[in-house]
Scaffold this motif. Structure first.
Motif, PDB file in Angstrom:
ATOM      1  N   TYR A 311       0.836  -1.207   0.000  1.00  0.00           N
ATOM      2  CA  TYR A 311       0.000   0.000   0.000  1.00  0.00           C
ATOM      3  C   TYR A 311       0.869   1.254   0.000  1.00  0.00           C
ATOM      4  O   TYR A 311       0.605   2.211  -0.754  1.00  0.00           O
ATOM      5  CB  TYR A 311      -0.915  -0.034   1.218  1.00  0.00           C
ATOM      6  CG  TYR A 311      -1.664   1.248   1.462  1.00  0.00           C
ATOM      7  CD1 TYR A 311      -2.744   1.614   0.657  1.00  0.00           C
ATOM      8  CD2 TYR A 311      -1.306   2.100   2.508  1.00  0.00           C
ATOM      9  CE1 TYR A 311      -3.430   2.791   0.878  1.00  0.00           C
ATOM     10  CE2 TYR A 311      -1.987   3.275   2.738  1.00  0.00           C
ATOM     11  CZ  TYR A 311      -3.048   3.615   1.923  1.00  0.00           C
ATOM     12  OH  TYR A 311      -3.723   4.783   2.146  1.00  0.00           O
ATOM     13  N   VAL A 314       2.417   1.723  -3.399  1.00  0.00           N
ATOM     14  CA  VAL A 314       1.446   2.230  -4.372  1.00  0.00           C
ATOM     15  C   VAL A 314       1.214   3.727  -4.169  1.00  0.00           C
ATOM     16  O   VAL A 314       1.171   4.509  -5.137  1.00  0.00           O
ATOM     17  CB  VAL A 314       0.131   1.436  -4.261  1.00  0.00           C
ATOM     18  CG1 VAL A 314      -0.975   2.099  -5.081  1.00  0.00           C
ATOM     19  CG2 VAL A 314       0.331   0.004  -4.728  1.00  0.00           C
ATOM     20  N   CYS A 315       1.081   4.147  -2.916  1.00  0.00           N
ATOM     21  CA  CYS A 315       0.882   5.578  -2.641  1.00  0.00           C
ATOM     22  C   CYS A 315       2.081   6.402  -3.101  1.00  0.00           C
ATOM     23  O   CYS A 315       1.914   7.476  -3.707  1.00  0.00           O
ATOM     24  CB  CYS A 315       0.646   5.784  -1.144  1.00  0.00           C
ATOM     25  SG  CYS A 315      -0.924   5.124  -0.535  1.00  0.00           S
ATOM     26  N   SER A 317       4.176   5.601  -5.471  1.00  0.00           N
ATOM     27  CA  SER A 317       4.181   5.587  -6.937  1.00  0.00           C
ATOM     28  C   SER A 317       3.160   6.566  -7.504  1.00  0.00           C
ATOM     29  O   SER A 317       3.427   7.270  -8.486  1.00  0.00           O
ATOM     30  CB  SER A 317       3.902   4.171  -7.447  1.00  0.00           C
ATOM     31  OG  SER A 317       4.862   3.250  -6.955  1.00  0.00           O
ATOM     32  N   LEU A 318       1.983   6.644  -6.879  1.00  0.00           N
ATOM     33  CA  LEU A 318       0.963   7.576  -7.354  1.00  0.00           C
ATOM     34  C   LEU A 318       1.426   9.021  -7.195  1.00  0.00           C
ATOM     35  O   LEU A 318       1.149   9.879  -8.050  1.00  0.00           O
ATOM     36  CB  LEU A 318      -0.343   7.341  -6.591  1.00  0.00           C
ATOM     37  CG  LEU A 318      -1.101   6.056  -6.927  1.00  0.00           C
ATOM     38  CD1 LEU A 318      -2.293   5.885  -6.004  1.00  0.00           C
ATOM     39  CD2 LEU A 318      -1.557   6.055  -8.384  1.00  0.00           C
ATOM     40  N   LEU A 442      -7.180   5.507 -10.753  1.00  0.00           N
ATOM     41  CA  LEU A 442      -6.127   4.599 -10.308  1.00  0.00           C
ATOM     42  C   LEU A 442      -6.001   4.600  -8.790  1.00  0.00           C
ATOM     43  O   LEU A 442      -5.831   3.540  -8.164  1.00  0.00           O
ATOM     44  CB  LEU A 442      -4.803   5.003 -10.952  1.00  0.00           C
ATOM     45  CG  LEU A 442      -3.579   4.121 -10.657  1.00  0.00           C
ATOM     46  CD1 LEU A 442      -3.827   2.691 -11.105  1.00  0.00           C
ATOM     47  CD2 LEU A 442      -2.341   4.685 -11.325  1.00  0.00           C
ATOM     48  N   LEU A 443      -6.127   5.770  -8.176  1.00  0.00           N
ATOM     49  CA  LEU A 443      -6.046   5.868  -6.716  1.00  0.00           C
ATOM     50  C   LEU A 443      -7.205   5.123  -6.058  1.00  0.00           C
ATOM     51  O   LEU A 443      -7.004   4.362  -5.100  1.00  0.00           O
ATOM     52  CB  LEU A 443      -6.046   7.343  -6.307  1.00  0.00           C
ATOM     53  CG  LEU A 443      -6.046   7.643  -4.805  1.00  0.00           C
ATOM     54  CD1 LEU A 443      -4.786   7.104  -4.160  1.00  0.00           C
ATOM     55  CD2 LEU A 443      -6.176   9.147  -4.560  1.00  0.00           C
ATOM     56  N   SER A 445      -9.110   2.692  -7.326  1.00  0.00           N
ATOM     57  CA  SER A 445      -9.014   1.247  -7.552  1.00  0.00           C
ATOM     58  C   SER A 445      -7.948   0.612  -6.670  1.00  0.00           C
ATOM     59  O   SER A 445      -8.136  -0.502  -6.150  1.00  0.00           O
ATOM     60  CB  SER A 445      -8.726   0.967  -9.029  1.00  0.00           C
ATOM     61  OG  SER A 445      -7.496   1.561  -9.423  1.00  0.00           O
ATOM     62  N   SER A 446      -6.834   1.306  -6.450  1.00  0.00           N
ATOM     63  CA  SER A 446      -5.769   0.760  -5.593  1.00  0.00           C
ATOM     64  C   SER A 446      -6.235   0.653  -4.150  1.00  0.00           C
ATOM     65  O   SER A 446      -6.026  -0.375  -3.493  1.00  0.00           O
ATOM     66  CB  SER A 446      -4.522   1.642  -5.688  1.00  0.00           C
ATOM     67  OG  SER A 446      -4.053   1.735  -7.019  1.00  0.00           O
ATOM     68  N   THR A 449      -8.864  -2.109  -3.757  1.00  0.00           N
ATOM     69  CA  THR A 449      -8.235  -3.428  -3.833  1.00  0.00           C
ATOM     70  C   THR A 449      -7.562  -3.802  -2.525  1.00  0.00           C
ATOM     71  O   THR A 449      -7.706  -4.922  -2.021  1.00  0.00           O
ATOM     72  CB  THR A 449      -7.205  -3.462  -4.976  1.00  0.00           C
ATOM     73  OG1 THR A 449      -7.858  -3.141  -6.206  1.00  0.00           O
ATOM     74  CG2 THR A 449      -6.576  -4.835  -5.074  1.00  0.00           C
ATOM     75  N   VAL A 450      -6.847  -2.842  -1.928  1.00  0.00           N
ATOM     76  CA  VAL A 450      -6.174  -3.117  -0.657  1.00  0.00           C
ATOM     77  C   VAL A 450      -7.185  -3.379   0.445  1.00  0.00           C
ATOM     78  O   VAL A 450      -7.024  -4.301   1.270  1.00  0.00           O
ATOM     79  CB  VAL A 450      -5.249  -1.935  -0.297  1.00  0.00           C
ATOM     80  CG1 VAL A 450      -4.708  -2.099   1.111  1.00  0.00           C
ATOM     81  CG2 VAL A 450      -4.098  -1.832  -1.284  1.00  0.00           C
TER      82      VAL A 450
END
Length: 456
Positions: A311, A314-315, A317-318, A442-443, A445-446, A449-450
């Protein structure tokens, strides 16, 4: 000579056999003259104390039944890196000694008393998964009843091997096993049973463990598998202990600050794209997020891959993607206002299609265009470059005003360039809005999903 030698070799065996068979078929009745209001005379139990090296049975072929139960009073530590569970247990063992009995009515009403456990035979029960040295306190006591039932309570700190799965940290649930069995006695000589029901162990332990600590006890289940070691078969009881982490500490210190920083990064898209403050603001957020991860690194598990680490990655990367998007839009606006390239016809048609009224695509230039010296336009239908300039004076108007033809051509070029700048600016703003929507998609959906993975 050979006969005497053989007799000397077998004499210890006969001595042990005599001690084992002493009192066969009968119990040792304690004389009540040793009971008084001041206690029990230790000398009356000397025959029992002398047998402590041997299993207390009247028939050696009959196994001794030991009932065990435990109370988990604390979960001290769960080491994810070493795969260890540290807990504190109160182990209770109950068994019968057929050589002890007395009549309470004849012994001043005394039906139970305590004596030093070192004077009695104790079953060698241990936990298979334990890897720590036995730190049980010495000089413990045991209760002896008039029927020969012995109750022995032993406090113990257990550090046991446990297969820990930290993927769902900090919403993880761990399942560990505590297997009790004898070290020496096989199933022919010692069998294990339960003194209390499993639900009683669970309820009492859960009430105590819930009082404090990071972990809470969910359930305790049991199984009674036999363990074979070579030709020997051992009786054992396996307890499956399920514990769950309390995630409030990690939600407050890890998840909430990370979510706030990502939300601020998303809101920063509302800063004007042509403003010089958006990129530095996003860079500051990115640096702050890296500092946050370095400071909170001690709270994260160091062994394996956890979902919270994914998580955070991903944050991060965003936020990097957000910064790259800002750099891209800033570069496009710079080209549009300094050296606008010719716009392809298909791109003009697409832009006109999106800028028509009642369309979903954003079209209106922002107020910040005034800082660039741009004048908003409603973008009429464009077919030829000559039609783009509706305000340029014609030949008759130029002649009547006395303007030379070169000035008229210069006005046409400036008007065409100004309109081309407006087209590229509008296209850049449209791309900024489109990329912002993709970023939000994208944010979302990520994060969804988590959350779904954490709830499974």
């Amino acid at each position: 000579m050979e006969g005497s030698k053989l007799h000397r070799e077998r004499s210890p065996f006969y001595l042990v056999l005599a001690l084992l068979l002493q009192g066969r078929g009968s119990t040792f009745t304690i004389n009540c003259s040793g009971f008084d209001h001041y206690g029990v005379d230790p000398s009356i139990l000397n025959p029992v104390f002398e047998r402590k090296a041997f299993r207390p049975v009247t028939d050696i072929s009959v196994p001794t039944r030991v009932n065990i139960s435990f109370t988990m009073s604390a979960i001290l530590d769960v080491d994810e890196q070493l795969q260890l569970l540290s807990s504190f247990l109160w182990l209770e063992m109950v068994w019968d000694n057929p050589f002890i009995s007395w009549n309470p009515e004849e012994c001043k009403g005394i039906a139970k008393f305590s004596i030093a456990a070192k004077n009695l035979w104790l079953p060698d029960i241990f936990i298979v998964e334990s890897i720590d040295v036995d730190k049980t306190p010495k000089d413990l006591k045991a209760y002896v009843s008039n029927e020969g039932r012995i109750e022995y309570n032993e406090p113990m700190k257990v550090t046991s091997v446990c297969n820990l799965d930290i993927f769902y940290f900090p919403f993880d649930q761990q399942n560990c096993t505590l297997t009790f069995r004898s070290f020496v006695y096989t199933a022919e000589h010692l069998v294990l049973g339960m003194e209390k029901e499993v639900w009683e162990l669970t309820d009492v332990s859960r009430e105590i463990v819930q009082a404090y600590g990071e972990w809470e006890l969910l359930s305790i289940k049991k199984a009674t598998p036999k363990m074979s070691v070579g030709p020997n078969l051992y009786d054992q009881i396996a307890f499956y202990v399920s514990v769950r982490r309390r995630p409030s500490l990690y939600i407050i210190n890890l998840l909430m600050p990370s979510s706030f920083l990502v939300a601020i990064d998303a809101i920063s898209f509302y800063l004007p794209a042509e403003s010089e403050n958006r990129a530095p603001f996003k860079i500051t957020l990115l640096l702050g997020y890296n500092v946050f991860l370095l400071m909170m690194n001690d709270l994260l598990p160091t062994n394996g891959t956890s979902l919270i680490s994914v998580y955070f990655a991903v944050c991060l990367s965003l936020m990097v993607v957000s910064l790259l998007e800002t750099v891209f839009i800033t570069y496009m606006l710079y080209l549009a206002t300094t050296q606008p390239p010719p716009m392809p016809r298909w791109l003009q048609a697409l832009l006109l299609h999106c800028t028509r009224p009642r369309r979903c695509c954003p079209t209106a230039p922002r107020k910040g265009n005034k800082d660039l010296g741009l004048v908003p336009t409603h973008l009429p239908d464009l077919k030829e470059p000559a039609e783009l300039v509706g305000t340029v004076p014609g030949p008759r108007e130029a002649g009547s005003n006395g303007c030379p033809e070169s000035v008229r051509a210069q006005h046409e070029r400036e008007a065409q360039k100004q309109h081309l700048i407006e087209l590229w600016v509008q296209f850049s703003l449209m791309m900024d809005t489109l990329l912002f929507c993709l970023y939000l998609l994208l944010l979302a959906s990520s994060i969804i999903t988590v959350i779904v993975l954490w709830n499974t």
